[in-house]
Design a protein around this motif. Structure first.
Motif, PDB file in Angstrom:
ATOM      1  N   UNK A 273      38.235  23.269   5.117  1.00 47.99           N
ATOM      2  CA  UNK A 273      36.795  23.081   4.960  1.00 47.99           C
ATOM      3  C   UNK A 273      36.496  22.337   3.656  1.00 47.99           C
ATOM      4  N   UNK A 274      35.419  21.556   3.709  1.00 42.81           N
ATOM      5  CA  UNK A 274      34.909  20.834   2.537  1.00 42.81           C
ATOM      6  C   UNK A 274      35.904  19.837   1.951  1.00 42.81           C
ATOM      7  N   UNK A 275      36.838  19.368   2.764  1.00 40.75           N
ATOM      8  CA  UNK A 275      37.754  18.331   2.278  1.00 40.75           C
ATOM      9  C   UNK A 275      37.000  17.020   2.101  1.00 40.75           C
ATOM     10  N   UNK A 276      37.339  16.290   1.037  1.00 41.74           N
ATOM     11  CA  UNK A 276      36.712  14.995   0.759  1.00 41.74           C
ATOM     12  C   UNK A 276      37.790  13.915   0.757  1.00 41.74           C
ATOM     13  N   UNK A 277      37.614  12.903   1.602  1.00 41.23           N
ATOM     14  CA  UNK A 277      38.557  11.796   1.673  1.00 41.23           C
ATOM     15  C   UNK A 277      37.925  10.529   1.118  1.00 41.23           C
ATOM     16  N   UNK A 278      38.626   9.890   0.187  1.00 38.70           N
ATOM     17  CA  UNK A 278      38.180   8.599  -0.316  1.00 38.70           C
ATOM     18  C   UNK A 278      38.247   7.547   0.777  1.00 38.70           C
ATOM     19  N   UNK A 279      37.485   6.474   0.618  1.00 45.36           N
ATOM     20  CA  UNK A 279      37.581   5.349   1.535  1.00 45.36           C
ATOM     21  C   UNK A 279      39.009   4.809   1.533  1.00 45.36           C
ATOM     22  N   UNK A 280      39.466   4.420   2.708  1.00 46.46           N
ATOM     23  CA  UNK A 280      40.805   3.857   2.833  1.00 46.46           C
ATOM     24  C   UNK A 280      41.911   4.860   2.579  1.00 46.46           C
ATOM     25  N   UNK A 281      41.820   6.052   3.183  1.00 39.71           N
ATOM     26  CA  UNK A 281      42.871   7.064   3.043  1.00 39.71           C
ATOM     27  C   UNK A 281      43.759   7.064   4.281  1.00 39.71           C
ATOM     28  N   UNK A 282      45.065   7.064   4.071  1.00 37.52           N
ATOM     29  CA  UNK A 282      46.043   7.116   5.157  1.00 37.52           C
ATOM     30  C   UNK A 282      46.798   8.431   5.061  1.00 37.52           C
ATOM     31  N   UNK A 283      46.781   9.193   6.160  1.00 40.56           N
ATOM     32  CA  UNK A 283      47.433  10.498   6.224  1.00 40.56           C
ATOM     33  C   UNK A 283      48.481  10.446   7.332  1.00 40.56           C
ATOM     34  N   UNK A 284      49.688  10.885   7.029  1.00 38.24           N
ATOM     35  CA  UNK A 284      50.783  10.828   7.989  1.00 38.24           C
ATOM     36  C   UNK A 284      50.719  11.913   9.050  1.00 38.24           C
ATOM     37  N   UNK A 285      51.859  12.238   9.635  1.00 39.14           N
ATOM     38  CA  UNK A 285      51.991  13.203  10.721  1.00 39.14           C
ATOM     39  C   UNK A 285      52.230  14.603  10.144  1.00 39.14           C
ATOM     40  N   UNK A 286      51.622  15.614  10.775  1.00 45.97           N
ATOM     41  CA  UNK A 286      51.873  17.028  10.431  1.00 45.97           C
ATOM     42  C   UNK A 286      51.656  17.314   8.956  1.00 45.97           C
ATOM     43  N   UNK A 287      50.490  16.953   8.454  1.00 52.17           N
ATOM     44  CA  UNK A 287      50.118  17.310   7.083  1.00 52.17           C
ATOM     45  C   UNK A 287      49.131  18.475   7.113  1.00 52.17           C
ATOM     46  N   UNK A 288      49.037  19.187   5.998  1.00 51.33           N
ATOM     47  CA  UNK A 288      48.030  20.225   5.827  1.00 51.33           C
ATOM     48  C   UNK A 288      47.366  19.989   4.476  1.00 51.33           C
ATOM     49  N   UNK A 289      46.069  19.674   4.496  1.00 47.49           N
ATOM     50  CA  UNK A 289      45.347  19.245   3.293  1.00 47.49           C
ATOM     51  C   UNK A 289      44.212  20.222   3.033  1.00 47.49           C
ATOM     52  N   UNK A 290      44.079  20.650   1.790  1.00 48.37           N
ATOM     53  CA  UNK A 290      43.072  21.654   1.463  1.00 48.37           C
ATOM     54  C   UNK A 290      42.811  21.620  -0.038  1.00 48.37           C
ATOM     55  N   UNK A 291      41.719  22.289  -0.442  1.00 52.17           N
ATOM     56  CA  UNK A 291      41.417  22.435  -1.876  1.00 52.17           C
ATOM     57  C   UNK A 291      40.314  21.505  -2.344  1.00 52.17           C
ATOM     58  N   UNK A 292      39.937  21.675  -3.635  1.00 53.90           N
ATOM     59  CA  UNK A 292      38.852  20.900  -4.233  1.00 53.90           C
ATOM     60  C   UNK A 292      39.301  19.483  -4.565  1.00 53.90           C
ATOM     61  N   UNK A 293      38.319  18.606  -4.719  1.00 56.13           N
ATOM     62  CA  UNK A 293      38.583  17.256  -5.204  1.00 56.13           C
ATOM     63  C   UNK A 293      39.085  16.325  -4.117  1.00 56.13           C
ATOM     64  N   UNK A 294      39.267  15.052  -4.522  1.00 54.90           N
ATOM     65  CA  UNK A 294      39.755  14.038  -3.597  1.00 54.90           C
ATOM     66  C   UNK A 294      41.286  13.996  -3.619  1.00 54.90           C
ATOM     67  N   UNK A 295      41.940  14.211  -2.502  1.00 61.36           N
ATOM     68  CA  UNK A 295      43.395  13.989  -2.480  1.00 61.36           C
ATOM     69  C   UNK A 295      43.691  12.497  -2.606  1.00 61.36           C
ATOM     70  N   UNK A 296      44.938  12.169  -2.843  1.00 61.15           N
ATOM     71  CA  UNK A 296      45.334  10.772  -3.010  1.00 61.15           C
ATOM     72  C   UNK A 296      45.036   9.962  -1.743  1.00 61.15           C
TER      73      UNK A 296
END
Length: 390
Positions: free
Chosen positions: A310-333
Motif C-alpha cells: 500500500x501507498x507505494x510511489x513509483x517515479x516516472x520511468x520505473x522498470x520492475x523485473x519478475x517476482x519482486x516484492x516492493x514496500x515501504x516509504x519513499x520512492x524506490x529506485x
C-alpha cells in the motif's frame, strides 16, 4: 501453411522484463495478444521459436510449408495479404528487418534466395513503451476484427449512460451497472462475463477482457486494456494489463504496462511525467543502463508475479523485473531487478522458495496450478537476474 512466430533476439532483449516469461508474440496489445491477432488474420494456429528455457511451455510445430513471422509485428489487412502472397522460399523485409519467411525449412533461415520489400505501414512492438504507445490504435483494429458482422449483447441497466453506442460491444455475459461508457473517441469492448461496476467512468478506446472487473467508482481514460481475469480501480490511463493481475484500489496508473499475476497495493501511484518536462529515461537490458525513450510520458513497466504494498510511489520511468516484492516509504529506485525484496531503504534477494510459494498461492486463487514448467522458467529467471541484484 504452418504459422510460426519467432523472437528477433535484439527485440526480445528490448522487451524485457516482459519477455523473461513469454515469447514476444504473447505480449498483449489492444484486445488480443500478437499471436491471437495473427491466428485470426490468417485462420491458422501458431507456434513459437523462442528461448530454449521457454520452449517447453511455448513449443514449436513445423511442417513442409512453414510461414515464419516476426513476433513483434502487428498484422494489418495489407500486411496479411502480402504475407499470404509469399511463395515458398520468399522473404518479406522492411529496412533489412525480416518480417516473414515462407520456407520448407524446419529451422528459421537467415534469408531465402528471393527477397521482397514491404513498403506499407508496419506497427512493430520493439520497445516496452510501444506497448502502451500503440495500444489505442490496436484496440481499434482488434475491435473491428472481433466484432465484424456480429451483434453486441444488450445493456439493460437503466442507470447506465452510453455515448456512441455503435462503438460499444459486449460479449456474452458482460454486465454493466450504473456506469458511464463514452465511446466518442474510440471503441469500448467488454469481454465475456466481464463486469463494470457502479459509478465507473470509462472513455474509449478501452478493452476489458474475459472475466475482468472495473471496480466501483473507477476512472478509466482512453487507450487502456485490462487483460483477462483482472481487476482495476482508482484512476487508470493509457495502460496495458496483460492478465490475471489486480490494481483494484484507488491510486493512479498511467502510461504503464503490467504483466501477469501482479498485484498493486491500495493507493499506489505512478508518476508518468517529470516536473521539468524532460524526456523520460528507462532502464534498458540491451544497453545495460538507462535509455532515452524520446517520450514525455512514461510510467511503470512491471514484470510478471511482482507485487507492491500500500501507498507505494513509483517515479516516472520505473522498470520492475519478475517476482519482486516492493514496500515501504519513499520512492524506490527506477530499476528494480527480478526477485528483489524491499523498497527505498534498500533491497535484498527474494528467496526463490518463498517467491515460488507466493506465485503458487496467487495462481491457486484463480484455480490454476503453478506447473513444474512454470517453476523451471522462474528458476531460470532467478539465476539469470542474479548479477543485477548485486
Amino acid at each position: 501453411m504452418n504459422l510460426i512466430l519467432f523472437d528477433h533476439p535484439e527485440i526480445r532483449q528490448n522487451l524485457l522484463p516482459f519477455t523473461f516469461t513469454r515469447p514476444v508474440a504473447e505480449i498483449r496489445i489492444g484486445i488480443l495478444t500478437i499471436r491471437e491477432k495473427w491466428e485470426k488474420h490468417l485462420s491458422l494456429k501458431g507456434s513459437f521459436v523462442t528461448e530454449n528455457y521457454l520452449s517447453e511451455k511455448f513449443a514449436l510445430t513445423t511442417s513442409t510449408d512453414n510461414l515464419w513471422i516476426n513476433g513483434a509485428a502487428c498484422p494489418t489487412p495489407e500486411l496479411t495479404q502480402t504475407i499470404l502472397n509469399l511463395k515458398l522460399e520468399e522473404t518479406l523485409v522492411q529496412n533489412n528487418l525480416i518480417i516473414a519467411i515462407r520456407t520448407a525449412e524446419k529451422q528459421l533461415p537467415e534469408l531465402t534466395k528471393s527477397k521482397k520489400e514491404f513498403s506499407g505501414s508496419l506497427t512493430l512492438i520493439d520497445q516496452v513503451w510501444k506497448i502502451y504507445q500503440h495500444n489505442g490504435a490496436q484496440i481499434r483494429a482488434d475491435f473491428e476484427l472481433l466484432t465484424a458482422g456480429r451483434k453486441s449483447a444488450s445493456i439493460n441497466d437503466e442507470h447506465t449512460r452510453v455515448y456512441n453506442p455503435s462503438q460499444i460491444f459486449l460479449e456474452e455475459g458482460a454486465k454493466v451497472r450504473a456506469a458511464v461508457l463514452n465511446a466518442e473517441n474510440g471503441p469500448i469492448y467488454l469481454g465475456k462475463n466481464s463486469f463494470v461496476q457502479e459509478g465507473a467512468l470509462i472513455r474509449g478506446p478501452f478493452a476489458l477482457c474475459e472475466e475482468s472487473h472495473v471496480n466501483m467508482g473507477a476512472k478509466v481514460r482512453g487507450d487502456t486494456t485490462v487483460g483477462p481475469y483482472s481487476k482495476i480501480g482508482g484512476e487508470v490511463s493509457n495502460s496495458v494489463i496483460f492478465g490475471y493481475s489486480n490494481k483494484g484500489h484507488d491510486g493512479f496508473l498511467g502510461n504503464s504496462v503490467l504483466g501477469e499475476w501482479c498485484n498493486i497495493g491500495a493507493d499506489t501511484n505512478t508518476s508518468n511525467l517529470k516536473n521539468n518536462y524532460e524526456n523520460i529515461k528507462l532502464w534498458s537490458y540491451t544497453k545495460g543502463g538507462f535509455k532515452d525513450t524520446g517520450l514525455m510520458f512514461c510510467g511503470l513497466m512491471f514484470g510478471d508475479h511482482s507485487k507492491c504494498g500500500i501507498n507505494t510511489m513509483f517515479n516516472s520511468g520505473t522498470v520492475v523485473g519478475v517476482s519482486t516484492s516492493i514496500f515501504g516509504d519513499g520512492y524506490p529506485r527506477n530499476f528494480i531487478p527480478s526477485f528483489a525484496w524491499g523498497g527505498a531503504a534498500g533491497f535484498t534477494t527474494y528467496q526463490l522458495n518463498k517467491a515460488l510459494d507466493t506465485a503458487a498461492k496467487a495462481m491457486e486463487r484463480r484455480n490454476i496450478a503453478l506447473s513444474e514448467v512454470d517453476k523451471a522458467i522462474l528458476k531460470k529467471v532467478f539465476a539469470d537476474s542474479a548479477p543485477y541484484r548485486v
